[in-house]
Design an enzyme around this catalytic site. Sequence first.
Site, PDB file in Angstrom:
ATOM      1  N   ASP A 155       0.812  -1.206   0.000  1.00 29.88           N
ATOM      2  CA  ASP A 155       0.000   0.000   0.000  1.00 29.88           C
ATOM      3  C   ASP A 155       0.850   1.263   0.000  1.00 29.88           C
ATOM      4  O   ASP A 155       2.073   1.213   0.137  1.00 29.88           O
ATOM      5  CB  ASP A 155      -0.948   0.004   1.206  1.00 29.88           C
ATOM      6  CG  ASP A 155      -0.251  -0.441   2.492  1.00 29.88           C
ATOM      7  OD1 ASP A 155       0.975  -0.252   2.621  1.00 29.88           O
ATOM      8  OD2 ASP A 155      -0.934  -0.976   3.388  1.00 29.88           O
ATOM      9  N   HIS A 205      -7.264  -4.895  10.273  1.00 29.43           N
ATOM     10  CA  HIS A 205      -6.995  -4.605   8.865  1.00 29.43           C
ATOM     11  C   HIS A 205      -5.671  -5.212   8.411  1.00 29.43           C
ATOM     12  O   HIS A 205      -4.748  -5.382   9.197  1.00 29.43           O
ATOM     13  CB  HIS A 205      -7.042  -3.098   8.585  1.00 29.43           C
ATOM     14  CG  HIS A 205      -5.855  -2.310   9.062  1.00 29.43           C
ATOM     15  ND1 HIS A 205      -5.916  -1.424  10.103  1.00 29.43           N
ATOM     16  CD2 HIS A 205      -4.574  -2.264   8.613  1.00 29.43           C
ATOM     17  CE1 HIS A 205      -4.734  -0.857  10.288  1.00 29.43           C
ATOM     18  NE2 HIS A 205      -3.896  -1.360   9.394  1.00 29.43           N
ATOM     19  N   ASN A 246      -7.588  -3.116  14.500  1.00 24.96           N
ATOM     20  CA  ASN A 246      -8.971  -3.383  14.089  1.00 24.96           C
ATOM     21  C   ASN A 246      -9.072  -4.541  13.095  1.00 24.96           C
ATOM     22  O   ASN A 246     -10.120  -4.760  12.504  1.00 24.96           O
ATOM     23  CB  ASN A 246      -9.612  -2.122  13.508  1.00 24.96           C
ATOM     24  CG  ASN A 246      -8.901  -1.619  12.249  1.00 24.96           C
ATOM     25  OD1 ASN A 246      -7.964  -2.246  11.763  1.00 24.96           O
ATOM     26  ND2 ASN A 246      -9.350  -0.477  11.737  1.00 24.96           N
ATOM     27  N   GLU A 273      -9.577  -1.873   5.434  1.00 24.21           N
ATOM     28  CA  GLU A 273     -10.211  -1.604   6.713  1.00 24.21           C
ATOM     29  C   GLU A 273     -11.475  -2.444   6.890  1.00 24.21           C
ATOM     30  O   GLU A 273     -11.979  -3.028   5.924  1.00 24.21           O
ATOM     31  CB  GLU A 273     -10.563  -0.112   6.795  1.00 24.21           C
ATOM     32  CG  GLU A 273      -9.381   0.825   6.656  1.00 24.21           C
ATOM     33  CD  GLU A 273      -8.561   0.969   7.940  1.00 24.21           C
ATOM     34  OE1 GLU A 273      -8.664   0.095   8.817  1.00 24.21           O
ATOM     35  OE2 GLU A 273      -7.826   1.957   8.059  1.00 24.21           O
TER      36      GLU A 273
END
Length: 263
Positions: free
Chosen positions: A67, A138, A136, A143
């Site tokens: 990314d 990801h 979380n 996400e």
Amino acid sequence: MKVVILKDSDSVAAYGADIFVKHINKKPNAVLGLATGSTPVALYKKLISAYSNGHVSFADVSTFNLDEYLGISGDHPQSYRYFMNQQFFDHINIDKNSTAVPQGDAEDPIAACEAYETDIKQKGGIDIQLLGIGRNGHIGFNEPSSSLMSRTRVKTLTRATIDDNARFFSADEYQPHLSLTMGIGTILETKLVVLLATGESKANAIKAMVEGPLTASCPASALQMHQDAVIIIDEAAASKLLDIEFYKHIEIENEKLKERLAR
């Protein structure tokens, strides 16, 4: 999904690096999927050491990073291209032309994402994909609520991720809220996944990924569907798993099987 629980973060980095070294020595022109973050840095240091000691060469290796922030160029100190150069590429014998990071300053980011997918396919796919995991759940910048079949695309960052990454930006500095990221579907097509996680702050995410349901609310749970995913964690990151001793027992038995087959 293979879960390897080790004593500490250094052991996690060493175990992961050993997988990469062995694979590259077996396939010198391997295609690697790489990640950023503090946990991968420890692995990169091990790989740099292996290269410096003559145990591995990156001369024919190609890489694709997971990314990049949207809206900043590769020479920006907070870009992931800059990070990879500083933390890894500048210290090994890799051809920089063979290292790909999503183009954060692309005029047409959607077209850039499509081109990234094409480039991966033209290389024959990714042999080993390195991953971290967010608190979380990801992976990459996929996400919660990300499609489990998503491809490389523009993705909005959650407030939690923005807050986690704010420490890397000064108060008066522009912090992107959008990113370019490989999709979960792209990750699932890699031949081998190596996910590293250390520290108690990752324990809930690890539990959700390994023992929870397959759900878009925990993107990493998609790895339950991967044919060859190795989850390497320290005892702190493993602390919320229901039966830690069971996972350790499985790894012991797997190592015994390897030794038997190697005779």
